[in-house]
Motif scaffolding. Structure first.
Motif, short mmCIF file in Angstrom:
data_model
loop_
_atom_site.label_atom_id
_atom_site.label_comp_id
_atom_site.label_asym_id
_atom_site.label_seq_id
_atom_site.Cartn_x
_atom_site.Cartn_y
_atom_site.Cartn_z
N ARG A 9 0.83 -1.51 -0.15
CA ARG A 9 -0.04 0.00 0.30
C ARG A 9 0.84 0.77 0.26
O ARG A 9 0.24 2.27 -0.88
CB ARG A 9 -0.72 0.29 1.69
CG ARG A 9 -1.73 -1.02 1.52
CD ARG A 9 -2.69 -1.21 -0.29
NE ARG A 9 -3.71 -2.48 0.00
CZ ARG A 9 -4.51 -3.08 -1.10
NH1 ARG A 9 -4.00 -2.58 -2.34
NH2 ARG A 9 -4.72 -4.28 -0.87
N LYS A 10 2.32 1.05 0.77
CA LYS A 10 2.48 2.20 0.67
C LYS A 10 3.97 2.66 -0.63
O LYS A 10 3.61 4.01 -0.57
CB LYS A 10 4.40 2.46 1.67
CG LYS A 10 3.44 1.90 3.13
CD LYS A 10 4.43 1.66 4.39
CE LYS A 10 3.34 1.60 5.58
NZ LYS A 10 5.26 1.29 6.57
N VAL A 11 3.74 1.34 -1.16
CA VAL A 11 4.47 1.51 -2.75
C VAL A 11 3.63 2.41 -3.19
O VAL A 11 3.64 3.12 -4.67
CB VAL A 11 4.54 0.08 -2.99
CG1 VAL A 11 5.39 -0.28 -4.68
CG2 VAL A 11 6.20 -0.99 -2.49
N LEU A 12 2.15 1.89 -3.31
CA LEU A 12 1.14 2.16 -4.35
C LEU A 12 1.09 3.85 -3.44
O LEU A 12 0.69 4.65 -5.32
CB LEU A 12 -0.68 1.98 -4.08
CG LEU A 12 -1.67 2.88 -4.63
CD1 LEU A 12 -1.56 2.39 -6.48
CD2 LEU A 12 -2.48 1.94 -4.70
N GLY A 13 0.43 4.25 -3.14
CA GLY A 13 1.02 5.75 -3.27
C GLY A 13 2.13 6.80 -2.70
O GLY A 13 2.12 7.85 -3.35
N LEU A 14 2.90 5.89 -2.82
CA LEU A 14 4.55 6.44 -2.95
C LEU A 14 4.48 6.95 -4.41
O LEU A 14 4.52 7.85 -5.47
CB LEU A 14 6.29 5.59 -2.48
CG LEU A 14 7.26 6.14 -2.61
CD1 LEU A 14 6.86 7.79 -2.38
CD2 LEU A 14 8.11 4.91 -2.72
N VAL A 168 9.04 3.00 -7.00
CA VAL A 168 9.32 1.17 -6.72
C VAL A 168 7.91 0.38 -7.69
O VAL A 168 6.81 0.42 -7.54
CB VAL A 168 8.73 0.83 -5.25
CG1 VAL A 168 8.84 0.10 -5.09
CG2 VAL A 168 10.10 1.92 -4.70
N GLY A 169 7.92 -0.73 -8.58
CA GLY A 169 7.27 -1.61 -8.82
C GLY A 169 7.91 -3.11 -7.85
O GLY A 169 8.66 -3.39 -8.41
N GLU A 170 6.70 -3.59 -8.40
CA GLU A 170 7.36 -5.17 -7.36
C GLU A 170 6.51 -6.17 -9.00
O GLU A 170 5.33 -6.18 -9.61
CB GLU A 170 5.84 -5.32 -6.78
CG GLU A 170 6.51 -4.32 -5.12
CD GLU A 170 5.82 -4.92 -3.55
OE1 GLU A 170 5.17 -5.95 -3.65
OE2 GLU A 170 5.68 -4.42 -3.01
#
Length: 639
Positions: A9-14, A168-170
């Motif tokens: 979720r933090k990645v998405l917001g960032l 950041v991509g996962e």
């Protein structure tokens, strides 16, 4: 059981905040911004680049006070590692007003040879000469490794950045199933599907990451059922240690295997080598790198296939260290140490690429040693080494390296011509340079191509003193002119100035040669003036080792002769005055003890006399008024 906090979720917001920040920076329509966008996922980056272009194109100009925003894309060509040169070529063809530019594909440099990577990093240092003239902004898309490399190895470039935006991509292991009633197309970014018309990058990413959360949670539960025993590794990231050599010296006591210790020394040595190749060449760093490679080779088994490459690196480090020595004896000793290491490497049975590099480096050291003692022997040894390198490096398999070897071989033949058999040696030099040109193409490596053309011109000019002078001088002029198509004041001002000086000399010799065809309009002299003036102008843009006083001496002599070749009083006055200015400026650039001072001073005196002879007493008085007060008494005594 180990609890794992999921951060998707933090990645998405960032990512969303970073994207909006980058888009806003471009919507402001400022000039000369250098924006860095960092993303390790090629698929996410592709989506972001396209979405950014689409959003700015479709924007309703909510920030229209800043003008219309346009955005273009440049795909970096790794075969031409000079980024600034690629930008210059793009700017020449770009529409007006110049759009903002996204540059993609820089991560391809990871797969290029170290020499090309270093060329790329050096080209970035020229950003200060490009940005002040840019009417738009640049967005450089980088991977995280190249982001860190630019921070460390291109400091001049890095200080010009206006902002950094990180994404950041996962990775997603399987395609998420997204309900959709519209027409669906595959989307490589997410491994699934999206609507053809209204795909929402952030919604899709959110759903993908939600699935990824579930997968990670399931993996964590499964991991608690089986926990295999693993011996802890004693190896750490040696490049981050404060005192790495001290730490590595304790590895054996801590239970590390010989293979682990060898690899640790190799990793640390390569780290130091890369810093040195990027320009950080200090005595302390060189000494530490040499010690590290010596320890690496001590641990490396004698029969290991990497031994030849390690000896090559160690030999080059000793050579670089030798160049920092103040005393001649220490310098020669260091280069001889390099020779011994290269020869030891050749006996270690390395692969063809390493063998070619060892012979090439051996030839380069011998060529350098020729400047200090036993010149003929060392130059002949260099020829032998370069010729032995060629069978291991063909023009088809490695054209860049093959071209470099042929160019170096040509230079050694040219130097040998000074000592013995000038005609055959120069013919060999010309043959080698022409062979090098087969591998350096102006479309892919313009600066290398220009360097070989310049060398070829010098060889033609040198041979003109022994045979067919007019024919060879014209060939030299053609080679210099071809080189100057790519050696420009903007791409390489130092080399540009040098080639213009060579061109001026060739035209000047052609103008004065008794066998030259009639030139009643004085075109050769005029071309010599144009070339010399261009050399002076280019030399103002970058440090160089040109003898500027000698160039001005030549210019003064040409203008003096042009003054005597006309009856037009206005032309006489102009040419004599220009000659005088060059003589005065030349004398200010050298000391009175310089060997060229006296000839230039005498030329100035002759010029003042010519003012009287061609223009009378008033003309001479005007000339004397322009002579510096500190040398005026000596000039008066010579009249």
């Amino acid at each position: 059981m180990v609890a794992t906090q999921l951060k998707s979720r933090k990645v998405l917001g960032l990512n969303q905040r970073q994207y909006e920040g980058l888009k806003t920076a471009l919507q402001l329509n400022l000039r000369r911004q250098l924006l860095i966008a960092v993303c390790d996922s090629n698929t996410l980056k592709t989506q972001l680049v396209s979405r950014l272009q689409a959003d700015l194109t479709a924007a309703d100009n909510t920030l229209d006070d800043f003008g219309t925003v346009t955005l273009a894309k440049l795909a970096f060509d790794p075969s031409q590692p000079d980024l600034m040169l690629q930008l210059v070529h793009w700017l020449k063809q770009a529409p007006k007003p110049t759009p903002h530019l996204q540059i993609v594909g820089l991560e391809a440099m990871t797969h290029q040879p170290m020499r090309s990577q270093n060329h790329f990093l050096r080209s970035l240092e020229n950003i200060q000469s490009l940005l002040p003239h840019l009417e738009s902004s640049l967005v450089l898309w980088l991977s995280w490794p190249w982001y860190r490399t630019l921070q460390q190895s291109a400091p001049e470039f890095w200080q010009w950045r206006s902002g950094v935006f990180t994404f950041v991509g996962e990775p997603v292991s399987s395609a998420p199933e997204i309900a959709n009633t519209g027409h669906q197309v595959t989307d490589a970014l997410y491994g699934g599907v999206s609507t053809a018309q209204n795909a929402d990058i952030w919604q899709i990413l959110s759903e993908d990451l939600a699935q990824r959360d579930q997968q990670l949670a399931a993996a964590n539960v499964a991991a608690t059922d089986v926990e295999p025993e693993q011996s802890p590794s004693v190896i750490v990231d040696v490049t981050t240690l404060e005192n790495p050599l001290e730490t590595l010296a304790q590895l054996e006591e801590q239970g590390a295997t010989p293979e682990e210790i060898t690899q640790a020394y190799h990793t640390l040595g390569n780290h130091y080598r890369d810093r040195i190749e990027a320009g950080e060449m200090t005595p302390n760093l060189l000494a530490t790198a040499i010690e590290t490679f010596e320890l690496y080779l001590n641990w490396l088994p004698t029969e290991d296939t990497q031994r030849a490459a390690g000896l090559n690196d160690l030999g080059t480090l000793h050579w670089l260290n030798a160049q920092l020595q103040g005393e001649r004896s220490a310098l020669v000793e260091g280069m001889n140490r390099s020779v011994n290491l290269y020869r030891e490497g050749l006996s270690a049975n390395g692969d063809a690429e390493t063998t070619s590099r060892l012979y090439g480096n051996l030839g380069a050291v011998y060529s350098a040693l020729a400047n200090y003692d036993d010149s003929i022997t060392h130059l002949k040894d260099a020829v032998t080494a370069y010729r032995q390198a060629l069978p291991f490096c063909s023009a088809d398999s490695n054209p860049e390296e093959y071209g470099t070897l042929q160019n170096s071989l040509g230079s050694v033949y040219w130097k040998l011509a000074y000592y013995e058999q000038p005609k055959p040696q120069l013919h060999r030099a010309i043959a080698a340079y022409n062979e090098a040109l087969r591998c350096h193409h102006p479309e892919t490596s313009p600066l290398e191509y220009a360097a070989v053309q310049n060398n070829l011109g010098i060889a033609y000019w040198s041979l003109s003193r022994h045979e067919r002078p007019i024919f060879l001088l014209k060939h030299a002029i053609a080679a210099y002119r071809d080189a100057l198509n790519y050696r420009t004041p903007s791409t390489d001002p130092t080399a540009c100035a040098s080639t213009y000086n060579n061109l001026g000399t060739a035209f000047w010799e052609l103008a004065n040669h008794p066998e030259a065809p009639a030139d009643p309009e004085g075109r050769y002299k005029q071309n010599a003036v144009i070339a010399y003036e261009a050399a002076l102008k280019a030399s103002e843009l970058a440090p160089n080792n040109l003898d500027l006083a000698s160039i001005r001496h030549c210019l003064g002599s040409i203008y003096d002769r042009m003054a005597r070749a006309t009856d037009n009083r206005a032309l006489i006055v102009g040419n004599l005055d220009r000659a005088l200015v060059h003589y005065v400026t030349a004398l200010k650039q050298i000391t009175k003890t310089a060997s060229s001072y006296e000839p230039i001073f005498k030329a100035l005196v002759r010029n003042v006399s010519a003012h009287y002879e061609l223009l009378g007493l008033d003309g001479q008085q005007n000339a004397l008024n322009k002579v510096p007060a500190e040398i005026l008494p000596q000039v008066m005594l010579k009249l």
